[in-house]
Design a protein around this motif. Structure first.
Motif, mmCIF file in Angstrom:
data_model
loop_
_atom_site.group_PDB
_atom_site.id
_atom_site.type_symbol
_atom_site.label_atom_id
_atom_site.label_comp_id
_atom_site.label_asym_id
_atom_site.label_seq_id
_atom_site.Cartn_x
_atom_site.Cartn_y
_atom_site.Cartn_z
ATOM 1 N N GLU A 103 -7.647 -0.544 -25.298
ATOM 2 C CA GLU A 103 -8.802 -0.692 -24.664
ATOM 3 C C GLU A 103 -8.449 -1.308 -23.243
ATOM 4 O O GLU A 103 -7.819 -2.453 -23.321
ATOM 5 C CB GLU A 103 -9.950 -1.231 -25.358
ATOM 6 C CG GLU A 103 -10.367 -0.431 -26.578
ATOM 7 C CD GLU A 103 -11.414 -1.186 -27.446
ATOM 8 O OE1 GLU A 103 -11.694 -2.313 -27.244
ATOM 9 O OE2 GLU A 103 -11.999 -0.593 -28.399
ATOM 10 N N ASN A 159 -11.779 4.147 -24.988
ATOM 11 C CA ASN A 159 -12.856 3.819 -24.605
ATOM 12 C C ASN A 159 -13.363 3.713 -23.112
ATOM 13 O O ASN A 159 -14.347 4.259 -22.729
ATOM 14 C CB ASN A 159 -13.359 2.562 -25.116
ATOM 15 C CG ASN A 159 -13.440 2.302 -26.422
ATOM 16 O OD1 ASN A 159 -13.719 3.248 -27.228
ATOM 17 N ND2 ASN A 159 -13.270 1.249 -27.236
ATOM 18 N N GLU A 160 -12.426 3.061 -22.184
ATOM 19 C CA GLU A 160 -12.748 3.415 -20.687
ATOM 20 C C GLU A 160 -11.576 4.188 -20.187
ATOM 21 O O GLU A 160 -10.306 3.839 -20.339
ATOM 22 C CB GLU A 160 -12.740 1.941 -20.171
ATOM 23 C CG GLU A 160 -13.857 1.108 -20.476
ATOM 24 C CD GLU A 160 -13.612 -0.282 -20.060
ATOM 25 O OE1 GLU A 160 -12.927 -0.736 -18.965
ATOM 26 O OE2 GLU A 160 -14.314 -1.167 -20.369
#
Length: 135
Positions: free
Chosen positions: A9, A53-54
């Protein structure tokens, strides 16, 4: 040589953090299949660095510079770490959407086992993703 993909992440540990560190200990893996994948990593194997996630994208290539050893962040001897070193930032990131839409990558472990943080990558899949990054 084998090929791998590791997920991080970016708000916790990004490609830029990794590059600044120089050599990163890949720790905190608490899934048996991901751990077994790390145990199969050999010195010099190439590894995609994936922002989860991002971003949801492959951002760079690393290499294994130290094979598995006991995870120093836990007293539980079942868990291991490997050391990775950055090789290169990809000229263009390759997104999960691109990979899912590419018929040549439908068997990619990232797609089939999306929850695993460490997955194998076949040599032909590695070449395809590198090619996409250079388009």
């Amino acid at each position: 040589m084998n090929y791998w993909l590791v997920k991080s992440e970016p708000f916790k540990y990004s490609w830029d953090d990794f590059v600044a560190q120089g050599v990163g200990m890949w720790d905190g893996v608490r899934n048996y299949q991901a751990r077994n994948n790390m145990k199969s990593m050999k010195l010099g194997d190439l590894v995609f660095f994936y922002h989860s996630n991002e971003g949801l994208e492959v951002v760079g290539i690393a290499k294994v510079v130290k094979e598995h050893y006991p995870d120093p962040t836990t007293d539980d001897e079942r868990w291991v770490v490997v050391d990775l070193s950055p090789v290169e930032k990809l000229p263009k990131t390759v997104t999960l959407k691109q990979m899912k839409n590419d018929e040549r990558l439908q068997d990619l472990a990232l797609i089939k086992q999306s929850r695993l943080s460490v997955t194998p990558v076949k040599s032909e899949e590695f070449d395809i993703i590198v090619g996409l990054a250079h388009e």
